[in-house]
Enzyme design. Structure first.
Site, PDB file in Angstrom:
ATOM      1  N   LYS A 127       7.139  -8.240  88.029  1.00  0.00           N
ATOM      2  CA  LYS A 127       7.799  -8.099  86.748  1.00  0.00           C
ATOM      3  C   LYS A 127       8.776  -6.957  86.856  1.00  0.00           C
ATOM      4  O   LYS A 127       8.442  -5.902  87.375  1.00  0.00           O
ATOM      5  CB  LYS A 127       6.771  -7.747  85.672  1.00  0.00           C
ATOM      6  CG  LYS A 127       5.994  -8.923  85.158  1.00  0.00           C
ATOM      7  CD  LYS A 127       5.355  -8.561  83.832  1.00  0.00           C
ATOM      8  CE  LYS A 127       4.408  -9.665  83.376  1.00  0.00           C
ATOM      9  NZ  LYS A 127       3.760  -9.333  82.109  1.00  0.00           N
ATOM     10  N   CYS A 169       3.025 -28.058  79.205  1.00  0.00           N
ATOM     11  CA  CYS A 169       1.853 -27.666  79.986  1.00  0.00           C
ATOM     12  C   CYS A 169       1.891 -28.309  81.374  1.00  0.00           C
ATOM     13  O   CYS A 169       1.859 -29.533  81.494  1.00  0.00           O
ATOM     14  CB  CYS A 169       0.577 -28.080  79.269  1.00  0.00           C
ATOM     15  SG  CYS A 169      -0.880 -27.769  80.300  1.00  0.00           S
ATOM     16  N   CYS A 192      -1.170 -30.870  82.263  1.00  0.00           N
ATOM     17  CA  CYS A 192      -1.476 -32.110  81.538  1.00  0.00           C
ATOM     18  C   CYS A 192      -0.988 -33.337  82.320  1.00  0.00           C
ATOM     19  O   CYS A 192      -0.098 -33.241  83.174  1.00  0.00           O
ATOM     20  CB  CYS A 192      -0.826 -32.070  80.151  1.00  0.00           C
ATOM     21  SG  CYS A 192      -1.820 -31.201  78.911  1.00  0.00           S
ATOM     22  N   ASN A 242     -10.642 -17.124  83.836  1.00  0.00           N
ATOM     23  CA  ASN A 242     -10.174 -16.275  82.746  1.00  0.00           C
ATOM     24  C   ASN A 242     -10.121 -17.141  81.497  1.00  0.00           C
ATOM     25  O   ASN A 242      -9.361 -18.111  81.446  1.00  0.00           O
ATOM     26  CB  ASN A 242      -8.767 -15.735  83.017  1.00  0.00           C
ATOM     27  CG  ASN A 242      -8.698 -14.875  84.270  1.00  0.00           C
ATOM     28  OD1 ASN A 242      -9.675 -14.240  84.645  1.00  0.00           O
ATOM     29  ND2 ASN A 242      -7.542 -14.872  84.925  1.00  0.00           N
ATOM     30  N   GLY A 265      -6.987 -12.397  80.200  1.00  0.00           N
ATOM     31  CA  GLY A 265      -6.002 -12.553  81.264  1.00  0.00           C
ATOM     32  C   GLY A 265      -5.509 -13.970  81.500  1.00  0.00           C
ATOM     33  O   GLY A 265      -4.735 -14.210  82.426  1.00  0.00           O
ATOM     34  N   HIS A 322      -8.779 -23.777  83.343  1.00  0.00           N
ATOM     35  CA  HIS A 322      -8.702 -23.870  84.794  1.00  0.00           C
ATOM     36  C   HIS A 322      -9.434 -22.694  85.428  1.00  0.00           C
ATOM     37  O   HIS A 322      -9.651 -21.674  84.791  1.00  0.00           O
ATOM     38  CB  HIS A 322      -7.235 -23.877  85.250  1.00  0.00           C
ATOM     39  CG  HIS A 322      -6.473 -22.653  84.835  1.00  0.00           C
ATOM     40  ND1 HIS A 322      -5.986 -22.463  83.553  1.00  0.00           N
ATOM     41  CD2 HIS A 322      -6.119 -21.533  85.519  1.00  0.00           C
ATOM     42  CE1 HIS A 322      -5.380 -21.286  83.476  1.00  0.00           C
ATOM     43  NE2 HIS A 322      -5.446 -20.696  84.656  1.00  0.00           N
ATOM     44  N   CYS A 326     -35.265  -9.391  99.509  1.00  0.00           N
ATOM     45  CA  CYS A 326     -33.946  -9.546  98.875  1.00  0.00           C
ATOM     46  C   CYS A 326     -34.008  -8.954  97.468  1.00  0.00           C
ATOM     47  O   CYS A 326     -34.899  -9.296  96.676  1.00  0.00           O
ATOM     48  CB  CYS A 326     -33.583 -11.028  98.818  1.00  0.00           C
ATOM     49  SG  CYS A 326     -32.254 -11.381  97.636  1.00  0.00           S
TER      50      CYS A 326
END
Lengths: 339, 339
Positions: free
Chosen positions: A22, A41, A44, A154, A160, A167, A197
């Site tokens: 950025k 999108c 899609c 996220n 975020g 996804h 463990c």
């Protein structure tokens, strides 16, 4: 090519992701996430050309790549934080150290549905998503340069997520990251000292105590860890010892899909659909059958803000006890409680 | 009594701050910070009774404690994350370890002005705030149970500020926190290998390179660190080696007030008054004249969100290079540039 730079003081590494860089100016206009708009999108049906060519997909019928009809679809991230082109190379810059940001950064689209969050999908569909996790782990674990694969979700812009269509993201990276190094060396130390463990110990202790237990089925427990870093931090741990997620059996995978759906539904319904992240912690690549490590999934609802104290010390202040969070979530299952 | 709990796997500690505990139910109503309302502000003149009795204050005229007329005022945090009542005690809980959350949690009110941020105060007033930092360090450093003092600022609700009236927070805690442990042991290693303080090395390298330098005066440099964890992460480092902030001279303190005002003004003016945190990193208590450690102040604008990858790995992806951030901030000083 993204670059990894080492902090000369702490030794920690940072990714400088120039591919998604950025310009400083862009921060002055406070970007809000775009409207909830399917027409733009890239995830899609009918928009497959908006993503880079697909890596793999599950579908019932035969189909051409990058066309509709898929059930779960995997594509390269358009703005990757790690690049699979180039070679792994450490180098010096003056007094500092750096390395090339070799790796793979993939997007796993959970379903064709633009709005259905993971917990709103059928258990069968979640099981398919987990199958993709396993398949990509296995495929990428053959690449010698990759040392770790991290799969994360996220959920919500404040966690975020920059695209609404649900996804997961997979990162194959050229080092074992700091948190995993700490977990693995800590677990190794525990095994040396106790011959057991630490995750198996924790599961057995918590199943007896029951105050931090949230739910369980035959194969998994859901609990709030004793030293929870945030309100409602929730772990899903397999009851049987297994260091590598990618070796999960089909029936365990199915049981995981069910219990994951249940806890995510519970959190969404009873905490007002909060933003959250989850991440799958498993063994580093090229290491198998570790006696001291035990894969698990950590869910972190983003209900509080990390402030100066936490960022300046890495000592986290948690304002809710895991015991009261567990009690709340146990009640939250209501009729559908798995117990 | 707040409690510190140790993560049985990583060894990290977490503060479970029961004194400021939130009931799980309260998360479902998304709390927004209250209106910008002086009538209920506990830090404004005339409201001194709304805080616990003051610890100290600076004023020009003589005044009674907990009355108006102060210039900087220090009070205990009403909802402390650490408590100075009770005794320091480690204990076991089943397989886990914990300790009592002994410490001190104080609020340093920057000025009587409800709205003036630190950078909008006069250099004289900022100098007074820094004098309070030094005085509280010195006073608390005599307490044997305290191992570290961290002073921080949260600016803006998205950086964790819950009250608008500008203030710092001081935490005296019974352990050296993880990030400081990493810094100090890393700096110690560097000194062993190179015979030099790593911060002195960095200052001298960056003053030669100039690409990550932002500003300087006789006593301090302002720079973007090579492995910046976030866009515009900015450090202020004294040019002369000094391990302990509380030993700062009056003239250095004055120079720090000036350069701190300049960089915070620059960030506010040119990045749209973003939320930020800053924290003062200095030597642990009861340790002085360290050759390998060098106090400094870190400013972290909160322009991006840490997502699942960062939280699940502790490997941070930064989307802006420190070189471009430094260039932007250098230009941002405009007429007032300190160079």
């Amino acid at each position: 090519m993204p670059e990894l730079r080492q902090d000369i003081i702490t030794g920690e590494w940072v990714v400088i992701a120039t591919e998604r860089s950025k310009r400083p100016e862009s921060f002055t206009a406070r970007a809000e996430t775009g409207p909830d708009d399917r027409t733009n999108c890239p995830f899609c049906y009918g928009h497959e050309a908006m993503t880079p060519p697909e890596i793999m997909a599950y579908s019932e019928e035969e189909r051409k790549p990058d066309t509709p009809g898929w059930k779960v679809r995997v594509v390269p991230n358009k703005f990757p934080a790690f690049s699979h082109e180039g070679i792994l190379k450490e180098f010096e810059y003056g007094i500092y150290r750096a390395m090339t940001g070799i790796g793979s950064h993939e997007v796993i689209i959970h379903s064709p549905d633009h709005l259905k969050d993971l917990d709103q999908l059928s258990t069968e569909q979640i099981d398919l998503v987990l199958s993709v996790y396993r398949e990509r782990y296995l495929a990428l674990s053959t690449v010698e340069e990759y040392k770790y694969i991290l799969i994360i979700v996220n959920h919500g812009p404040r966690a975020g997520a920059s695209l609404r269509h649900p996804h997961s993201q997979l990162f194959a990276i050229p080092m074992v990251p700091h948190l995993l190094e700490m977990e693995i060396s800590g677990a190794e130390r525990y095994f040396r000292e106790h011959g057991k463990c630490v995750y198996c110990q924790m599961v057995s202790f918590e199943m007896k105590e029951r105050v931090r237990m949230v739910a369980e089925n035959d194969r998994f427990v859901v609990l709030e860890p004793y030293a929870s870093q945030s309100p409602f931090e929730t772990w899903i741990i397999p009851k049987n010892h297994l260091s590598n997620f990618e070796e999960i059996t089909d029936s365990d995978k199915r049981a995981l899909a069910g219990i994951l759906k249940g806890i995510l539904e519970n959190i969404a319904d009873n905490l007002g659909d909060p933003p959250y992240n989850y991440y799958l912690h498993t063994s580093p690549l090229h290491q198998r059958d570790l006696q001291h490590y035990h894969w698990h999934l950590e869910i972190l609802p983003r209900l509080t803000i990390r402030a100066g104290f936490e960022l300046g010390s890495r000592l986290i202040i948690n304002v809710t006890t895991p015991e009261s969070a567990a009690e709340f979530l146990r009640a939250g299952y209501g009729q559908g409680n798995l117990r």
